[in-house]
Each structure stands twice: as structure tokens, then as C-alpha cells.
Enzyme design. Structure first.
Site, PDB file in Angstrom:
ATOM      1  N   PRO A  23      -8.942  28.618  20.208  1.00 14.93           N
ATOM      2  CA  PRO A  23     -10.496  28.907  19.864  1.00 14.93           C
ATOM      3  C   PRO A  23     -11.283  28.204  20.955  1.00 14.93           C
ATOM      4  O   PRO A  23     -11.013  26.865  21.121  1.00 14.93           O
ATOM      5  CB  PRO A  23     -10.764  28.446  18.388  1.00 14.93           C
ATOM      6  N   LEU A  24     -12.182  28.772  21.460  1.00 14.44           N
ATOM      7  CA  LEU A  24     -12.928  28.222  22.767  1.00 14.44           C
ATOM      8  C   LEU A  24     -14.344  28.547  22.556  1.00 14.44           C
ATOM      9  O   LEU A  24     -14.660  29.798  22.524  1.00 14.44           O
ATOM     10  CB  LEU A  24     -12.440  28.545  23.843  1.00 14.44           C
ATOM     11  N   THR A  25     -15.421  27.512  22.238  1.00 15.91           N
ATOM     12  CA  THR A  25     -16.612  27.471  22.112  1.00 15.91           C
ATOM     13  C   THR A  25     -17.382  28.127  23.326  1.00 15.91           C
ATOM     14  O   THR A  25     -17.232  27.490  24.301  1.00 15.91           O
ATOM     15  CB  THR A  25     -17.303  26.431  21.452  1.00 15.91           C
ATOM     16  N   ALA A  56     -14.957  29.215  16.935  1.00 15.24           N
ATOM     17  CA  ALA A  56     -15.596  28.850  15.801  1.00 15.24           C
ATOM     18  C   ALA A  56     -16.658  29.470  15.327  1.00 15.24           C
ATOM     19  O   ALA A  56     -17.578  29.917  16.083  1.00 15.24           O
ATOM     20  CB  ALA A  56     -16.014  27.256  16.089  1.00 15.24           C
ATOM     21  N   GLN A  98     -11.643  32.256  13.989  1.00 17.00           N
ATOM     22  CA  GLN A  98     -11.585  30.901  13.268  1.00 17.00           C
ATOM     23  C   GLN A  98     -13.099  30.766  12.420  1.00 17.00           C
ATOM     24  O   GLN A  98     -14.233  30.926  12.881  1.00 17.00           O
ATOM     25  CB  GLN A  98     -11.676  29.839  14.200  1.00 17.00           C
ATOM     26  N   TYR A 179     -15.914  18.641  11.936  1.00 14.86           N
ATOM     27  CA  TYR A 179     -16.760  19.488  11.132  1.00 14.86           C
ATOM     28  C   TYR A 179     -16.471  19.297   9.822  1.00 14.86           C
ATOM     29  O   TYR A 179     -15.823  18.587   9.299  1.00 14.86           O
ATOM     30  CB  TYR A 179     -16.742  21.095  11.712  1.00 14.86           C
ATOM     31  N   ARG A 224      -6.386  24.986  11.546  1.00  9.01           N
ATOM     32  CA  ARG A 224      -6.515  24.072  12.641  1.00  9.01           C
ATOM     33  C   ARG A 224      -6.756  22.681  12.366  1.00  9.01           C
ATOM     34  O   ARG A 224      -7.698  22.570  11.463  1.00  9.01           O
ATOM     35  CB  ARG A 224      -7.332  24.397  13.827  1.00  9.01           C
ATOM     36  N   GLY A 311      -5.927  26.166  25.899  1.00  6.91           N
ATOM     37  CA  GLY A 311      -7.410  26.576  25.912  1.00  6.91           C
ATOM     38  C   GLY A 311      -8.038  26.863  27.384  1.00  6.91           C
ATOM     39  O   GLY A 311      -8.265  27.864  27.736  1.00  6.91           O
ATOM     40  N   THR A 312      -8.032  25.559  28.118  1.00  4.05           N
ATOM     41  CA  THR A 312      -8.966  25.622  29.267  1.00  4.05           C
ATOM     42  C   THR A 312      -8.157  26.568  30.098  1.00  4.05           C
ATOM     43  O   THR A 312      -9.008  27.398  30.854  1.00  4.05           O
ATOM     44  CB  THR A 312      -9.039  24.301  29.781  1.00  4.05           C
TER      45      THR A 312
END
Length: 355
Positions: A23-25, A56, A98, A179, A224, A311-312
Site C-alpha cells: 500500500p502506497l499513499t 490507506a 487497506q 496510526y 499489516r 513498495g517504491t
């Protein structure tokens, strides 16, 4: 790369490979936190991942911490996300959402003046949040009362139901990165007394209640966690012990996968959390943070993990599985466009055949 490209069963899904998208904001939601066509294009481009884990997403109104992040609490948001799930499924992909509550990482300027909430009145320090009035320090959250927590659980339950209505194949509960759920779990941010504070069994209570609620609404539930990550001023006095205890407790919950961030963004906390987690949890274990394809393949071959979430690398390489399979070079992502509006640095990275 043979082990990384063997199929894997996760709940009701058969994944064609073990290259998952973390998951990538990206902060590309439209007004009122509604996902739009641009987001649908972004996820569809990456549908070759074994599983897409969407970013997210707010479970309840008034808990924004990224300004332009998506939600799943309104009818318009459900309809907006349907654009994404339809596009991903049309491309042959699989996608979970997510679900997330920002907790003390929220800010009044992003939420109509509303004070953020958390397990204890302890503010995030050492960083600032982007707001319509520029960068601002985080504020002290209001301590949630015990009798407010059932409404939080119900918010996650309704968000899960909404995610399934929006066409997602399941949900990933966000229990990481400081969070709300993570802030209850770790003792650096949870100093409360009573049934949700003190020993680890109490600190984990809210998380476990959320997982139970999500399980009642979804055919697939993942989680996660980030036991070592210091992001959002997080710390725990015993992250290794916490990891082992939680893994054993999760073993009996019917969790479909456990997604573990193995390190610390800030490089301040160190240790091996994956070994005690693997010892206590026999289900699908997903590793994350800094894996090369070779390391991921070796970890899967050794039985240490079942899949790896990248991710990246997925930001700049929409066809990442194909590139890893061929041993092709990876494109570098442009950090200046990680959170900016529009398609630049979002949907304009070329595929291998057109690079």
C-alpha cells in the site's frame, strides 16, 4: 526467480505470483476523498502484481491525515472505488483495500477543527503534517474513552462491508506506522489503564476486535504491522516480544495473511521480528521493506516468507513482475511527485516494451 513466481493461495484467491504491491499513499483522491478515474488507471497499470494492496483509506469521516487520501465511508467513495476494482479485475488482477484510521496523526486543519484521538494524550513529535495552511506541528490527541471504542470497531466493520460492495476482493487492516491501531498496540504511545492499556493482551484488544469485525464482513482479511518502525514517533519497549506474542495470538484468528514491515524507516530501532513471527504464525506471511528480487526469492525458498510486498519499485515500474522475471533494469521513481496531484509521476511511467 522460480520461487517468487510460483502461485500462492491466499484465502479464496489464487495469486499467480508472489510479487505483491504494498500500500502506497499517493494523495490523488478527488474532493471529499473520492477515488476517481486517475486512480483507477494507476491501479489497473499494476494489475500484474500477485495482489494489489490499495492505499490507506479512511474508515470514518473526519480522520484525515494526508489531506487528499481516499475514504470508504460514503456512497460516493464506494462508487469511486468501483472504478478501480472494475479496471483491475478487467485486467486480470486481484485487489484488496487497506482500511485505516489515522488516529493521532490526523490534524484539526484537515478535519474541520476536530481534535485527533488516540489511546493516550501524547502528540507525535519530530515531524510536521501538510495542511491547507502549510506544514504544521502535530497536536496532542484526545484520549479515547473505553466506551467510545465499540464505535471505532463498528467503523472498521462498516468500512469492510463498503469495500466488498465496492468490488474489492478483501481488506487489509492497517495496524502499522503509528496510526490508531498501532498506537494502541505499542507501549510508547499507549499509556492508558483499563481493558485497552497496560499488558500486551490489553493493548492488542482493539486490533483483535477490529480483525474479528472485518472477518465477519469479508472473505479475505489481512493485517499489516510494523513492530520496529519509528515513523510517527513510535517506539515499543520490547518489539521482539510483542511480535512473537502477536503472531501466536493471530494464529487462531483465521487471518488470511500477515504483512510485516521488517525494519524502521528512521533506522533507530533494530532487531529480527520476522523469526519470532514465523515461529508463531503458520499462515501466509508477507515481508516488506527493502527487498531485492534475489533476497525475496531466497526468503521464500527457505520458507521464511510466503510472499514479498514491494513498495517504491512499483511506483516507477507498473510492470514490475515482468521486469523482475526478465531481469530487466528498473526505472527510478521521482520523489518530488509521490504526493502531488495529476498524472505526472503517477500514471506516466512507461512499460518495459515502450521504455
Amino acid at each position: 526467480m522460480s520461487d517468487l513466481f510460483t502461485p500462492l493461495t491466499v484465502g479464496p484467491l489464487l495469486l499467480p505470483n508472489r510479487v505483491l504491491m504494498a500500500p502506497l499513499t499517493r494523495c490523488r483522491a478527488e474532493p471529499d476523498h473520492v477515488p476517481g478515474p486517475l486512480m483507477a488507471t494507476y491501479y489497473q497499470q499494476r494489475a500484474s502484481a500477485g495482489l494489489l494492496i490499495a492505499e490507506a483509506t479512511m474508515v470514518m469521516e473526519g480522520n484525515s491525515s494526508f489531506w487528499h487520501e481516499p475514504g470508504i465511508h460514503s456512497a460516493a467513495q464506494v462508487a469511486g472505488w468501483r472504478l478501480t476494482t472494475d479496471a483491475v479485475h478487467a485486467a486480470g488482477g486481484r485487489i484488496v483495500l487497506q482500511i485505516w484510521h489515522g488516529g493521532r496523526a490526523c490534524h484539526p486543519l484537515l478535519n474541520g477543527g476536530r481534535q485527533p484521538v488516540g489511546p493516550s494524550p501524547i502528540a507525535i513529535t519530530g515531524d510536521e503534517v501538510h495542511t491547507p495552511e502549510g506544514k504544521q506541528p502535530y497536536v496532542v490527541p484526545r484520549e479515547l474513552a473505553d466506551d467510545e471504542l465499540p464505535a471505532i470497531v463498528e467503523g472498521f466493520r462498516q468500512a469492510t462491508r463498503n469495500a466488498i460492495d465496492a468490488g474489492f476482493d478483501g481488506v487489509e487492516v492497517h495496524g502499522a506506522n503509528g496510526y490508531l491501531l498501532d498506537s494502541f498496540l505499542r507501549d510508547g504511545s499507549n499509556r492508558r489503564q483499563g481493558p485497552y492499556g497496560g499488558p500486551v493482551a490489553n493493548r492488542a484488544r482493539l486490533l483483535l476486535e477490529v480483525l474479528e469485525a472485518a472477518r465477519a464482513e469479508s472473505p479475505l482479511v489481512g493485517l499489516r504491522i510494523s513492530p520496529l518502525n519509528g515513523y510517527n514517533a513510535m517506539v515499543d519497549s520490547d518489539p521482539i516480544g510483542l511480535s512473537g506474542w502477536l503472531a501466536e495470538r493471530l494464529e487462531s484468528t483465521g487471518l488470511d495473511y500477515l504483512h510485516v514491515m521488517r525494519g524502521d524507516f528512521l533506522g533507530q530501532q533494530h532487531g529480527d521480528v520476522l523469526t519470532p513471527i514465523r515461529a508463531g504464525f503458520s499462515g501466509v506471511l508477507v515481508g516488506n521493506m527493502g527487498y531485492t528480487a534475489e533476497e525475496a526469492n531466497a526468503a521464500i525458498a527457505a520458507g521464511q516468507l510466503d510472499a514479498v510486498a514491494f513498495g517504491t519499485p512499483f511506483l516507477a515500474n507498473p510492470d514490475l513482475p515482468e521486469r523482475l522475471l526478465r531481469g530487466a533494469p528498473l526505472q527510478a521513481a521521482d520523489p518530488s511527485t509521490f504526493y502531488t496531484p495529476g498524472p505526472a509521476g503517477y500514471t506516466d511511467y512507461p512499460f518495459l516494451e515502450s521504455a
